[in-house]
Structure formats: C-alpha cells, structure tokens
Enzyme design. Structure first.
Site, mmCIF file in Angstrom:
data_model
loop_
_atom_site.group_PDB
_atom_site.id
_atom_site.type_symbol
_atom_site.label_atom_id
_atom_site.label_comp_id
_atom_site.label_asym_id
_atom_site.label_seq_id
_atom_site.Cartn_x
_atom_site.Cartn_y
_atom_site.Cartn_z
ATOM 1 N N GLY A 1 -0.941 -2.808 -33.888
ATOM 2 C CA GLY A 1 -1.788 -2.707 -35.386
ATOM 3 C C GLY A 1 -2.753 -3.614 -35.598
ATOM 4 N N ASP B 1 6.490 -8.920 -41.705
ATOM 5 C CA ASP B 1 7.504 -8.445 -42.775
ATOM 6 C C ASP B 1 8.516 -9.500 -42.504
ATOM 7 O OD1 ASP B 1 9.112 -6.860 -44.078
ATOM 8 O OD2 ASP B 1 8.652 -5.203 -42.995
ATOM 9 N N LYS C 1 4.356 -10.020 -46.359
ATOM 10 C CA LYS C 1 5.373 -9.502 -47.314
ATOM 11 C C LYS C 1 6.403 -10.661 -47.460
ATOM 12 C CE LYS C 1 5.554 -4.597 -45.954
ATOM 13 N NZ LYS C 1 6.542 -3.529 -45.551
ATOM 14 N N PHE D 1 5.880 0.145 -47.762
ATOM 15 C CA PHE D 1 5.744 0.453 -46.578
ATOM 16 C C PHE D 1 4.158 0.919 -46.767
ATOM 17 C CE2 PHE D 1 4.997 3.026 -42.640
ATOM 18 C CZ PHE D 1 5.800 1.953 -41.830
ATOM 19 N N ASP E 1 0.475 1.769 -38.919
ATOM 20 C CA ASP E 1 0.867 3.175 -38.549
ATOM 21 C C ASP E 1 1.870 3.558 -39.181
ATOM 22 O OD1 ASP E 1 2.392 1.840 -36.864
ATOM 23 O OD2 ASP E 1 2.830 3.442 -35.939
ATOM 24 N N ARG F 1 -3.380 5.190 -38.475
ATOM 25 C CA ARG F 1 -4.458 4.073 -38.196
ATOM 26 C C ARG F 1 -5.788 4.093 -38.346
ATOM 27 N NH1 ARG F 1 -0.622 0.999 -35.012
ATOM 28 N NH2 ARG F 1 0.670 1.943 -33.636
HETATM 29 P P1 XMP Z 1 8.544 -8.107 -38.880
HETATM 30 O O1 XMP Z 1 9.439 -7.728 -39.419
HETATM 31 O O2 XMP Z 1 9.012 -8.465 -37.236
HETATM 32 O O3 XMP Z 1 7.512 -6.964 -38.733
HETATM 33 O O4 XMP Z 1 7.554 -9.517 -39.281
HETATM 34 C C1 XMP Z 1 6.134 -6.885 -38.021
HETATM 35 C C2 XMP Z 1 5.798 -5.640 -37.348
HETATM 36 O O5 XMP Z 1 6.694 -4.513 -38.080
HETATM 37 C C3 XMP Z 1 5.705 -3.672 -38.380
HETATM 38 N N1 XMP Z 1 5.685 -3.302 -39.908
HETATM 39 C C4 XMP Z 1 4.864 -2.519 -40.619
HETATM 40 N N2 XMP Z 1 4.057 -1.513 -39.985
HETATM 41 N N3 XMP Z 1 3.738 -0.824 -42.296
HETATM 42 C C5 XMP Z 1 3.349 -0.673 -40.713
HETATM 43 O O6 XMP Z 1 2.609 0.112 -40.511
HETATM 44 C C6 XMP Z 1 4.654 -1.738 -42.882
HETATM 45 O O7 XMP Z 1 4.697 -1.880 -44.093
HETATM 46 C C7 XMP Z 1 5.171 -2.605 -41.759
HETATM 47 N N4 XMP Z 1 5.991 -3.394 -41.997
HETATM 48 C C8 XMP Z 1 6.315 -4.097 -40.765
HETATM 49 C C9 XMP Z 1 4.411 -3.833 -37.801
HETATM 50 O O8 XMP Z 1 4.268 -3.474 -36.268
HETATM 51 C C10 XMP Z 1 4.307 -5.581 -37.640
HETATM 52 O O9 XMP Z 1 3.819 -5.957 -36.583
#
Ligand code: XMP
Length: 208
Positions: free
Chosen positions: A56, A114, A142, A160, A167, A173
């Site tokens: 990403g 996230d 977030k 999202f 993606d 992407r």
């Molecule tokens: P965490 O919860 O581990 O999440 O902090 C990090 C990874 O989760 C994916 N992610 C997203 N990907 N849109 C996306 O395309 C989103 O809204 C989203 N939220 C989490 C992403 O790979 C990130 O590195």
C-alpha cells in the site's frame, strides 16, 4: 484534519465504485512535501534506512523519498493482514527485510494506521534488529490506539478508503486521490476474490 472545502467530484470513470474524494492529489502532494521537510530536519547528518511496508505504500513512498534530499537506503517488508486461506486479521509476512539495520537510523513507512496492529508487530520485529533509532511515518491515521506514528499525513474518519496505493482486493491502487469506496462494492462485488476482514466490514458510511 477537518475538510471544510468542498470535495471535487469523483472522476467519471470511478463514479460507480468510489463515493467520495476524501483527499485530493494536490492535498497529498502538498502535505507530503511538508512531511519530507520535517523528516529531513530530524535525520540530517545520518544516512537512513527507509523501510516501507508493501504494497500500500507504493505511491506515498515514491513521492515521499523523491522529496528527501538525504542519503538513504531503501528496503521493503511485505505484510498482509488477510490472505487466501488465512483467517482475517492474522498478519502474514510475505517479504522479509534484506538490509542490515543494526546501529542505523530507520524510517518505517506505512500507508494507513487502522487498529495499529500491523505497525506494532513490524516495529517489534525491527527493534529486535537493534537499530540506533526508529521513526514511523504513515500517510493516513484512523486514530489507532495501539501505536502512534511520529509522522502522520492526514487524520481520517473510519471509512474504508482506497486509492493512492490503497486497495480493495488489489484494485484502486492507481487512483491519484484517496477516496471512499461505496460499501456495496466491498460487500458484494469482490467478496469472492478477497473478503474484507471483520475490521474492514465495520466502516462507517460517509455522511451525505
Ligand atoms: P492495522 O489495523 O493493522 O491496519 O493498523 C493496517 C493495514 O490494514 C489495511 N487497511 C486498509 N486498507 N483501506 C485500505 O485499502 C482502508 O481503509 C484500510 N484500513 C486498513 C492496510 O493494508 C494497512 O496497512
């Protein structure tokens, strides 16, 4: 960040899937230039190792490092929070670091924080390699509680989001902006290819 200015329309080709532009190309470029200046200040005088999480970060990383006038080396860690045959939310490392970071200054780059689980796990892994210091840099936040990044591009609400490297099922992407995907797209269309994790399924609908 609170967006007070009206958002531009989603480009016609994406209107059926992308509900709203959250961050424009110009806003991304301007913020990333500022982040690069801050990072330069912090790391000047040292060669740093930039460690970027796949996939990403591709667009963000390219724009960030082209604005960094510092000697640096670049490496990648592949990590996925979901995958074929893997339970949702479980982290899978798909590529390991190759450069030696012992005693080095490391900048860890990720696309979005996230829950913070990904960054937390990767940070633990990197710290075990005994770098001199590690700073973290994310494009979007977030409001993760588990870990705080040192550099954050934009604080965003719990939608999202896709585009600018982010993606859904490896799609979107290539959008030059960050946009909010219509829930019907991730609830139906691509489910068979790559079902969103429960965490991803809870995202709010944008306010009209
Ligand atoms: P965490 O919860 O581990 O999440 O902090 C990090 C990874 O989760 C994916 N992610 C997203 N990907 N849109 C996306 O395309 C989103 O809204 C989203 N939220 C989490 C992403 O790979 C990130 O590195």
């Amino acid at each position: 960040m609170v967006w007070t200015r009206p958002r531009p329309r989603v480009p016609a080709g994406w209107r059926k899937e992308v509900e709203r532009v959250l961050i424009t190309e110009a806003e991304l470029a301007s913020r990333i230039r500022k982040m690069s200046r801050e990072i330069e200040q912090e790391f000047k005088g040292h060669e740093m190792v930039v460690v970027s999480l796949l996939n990403g970060t591709v667009m963000f990383l390219a724009d960030l490092i082209r604005n960094l006038s510092l000697p640096l080396r670049l490496d990648f860690i592949g990590v996925s929070s979901y995958g074929a045959g893997t339970e949702s939310g479980e982290l899978v490392f798909t590529k390991e670091l190759r450069l030696d970071v012992r005693g080095r200054d490391v900048l860890l780059v990720d696309d979005i924080l996230d829950t913070g689980k990904t960054l937390y796990r990767v940070l633990g892994k990197l710290k075990a390699l005994k770098p001199r210091r590690i700073k973290t840099c994310v494009l979007l936040n977030k409001a993760a509680r588990r870990v705080e990044a040192d550099y954050v591009g934009f604080e965003i609400p719990d939608y999202f989001v896709v585009g600018y490297g982010l993606d859904f099922a490896e799609r979107y992407r290539n959008l030059p902006f960050v946009g909010i995907l219509y829930p019907h797209v991730y609830k139906q269309g691509c489910q068979k290819i790559n079902p969103p994790s429960p965490r991803r399924g809870k995202h709010r609908q944008p306010a009209k």
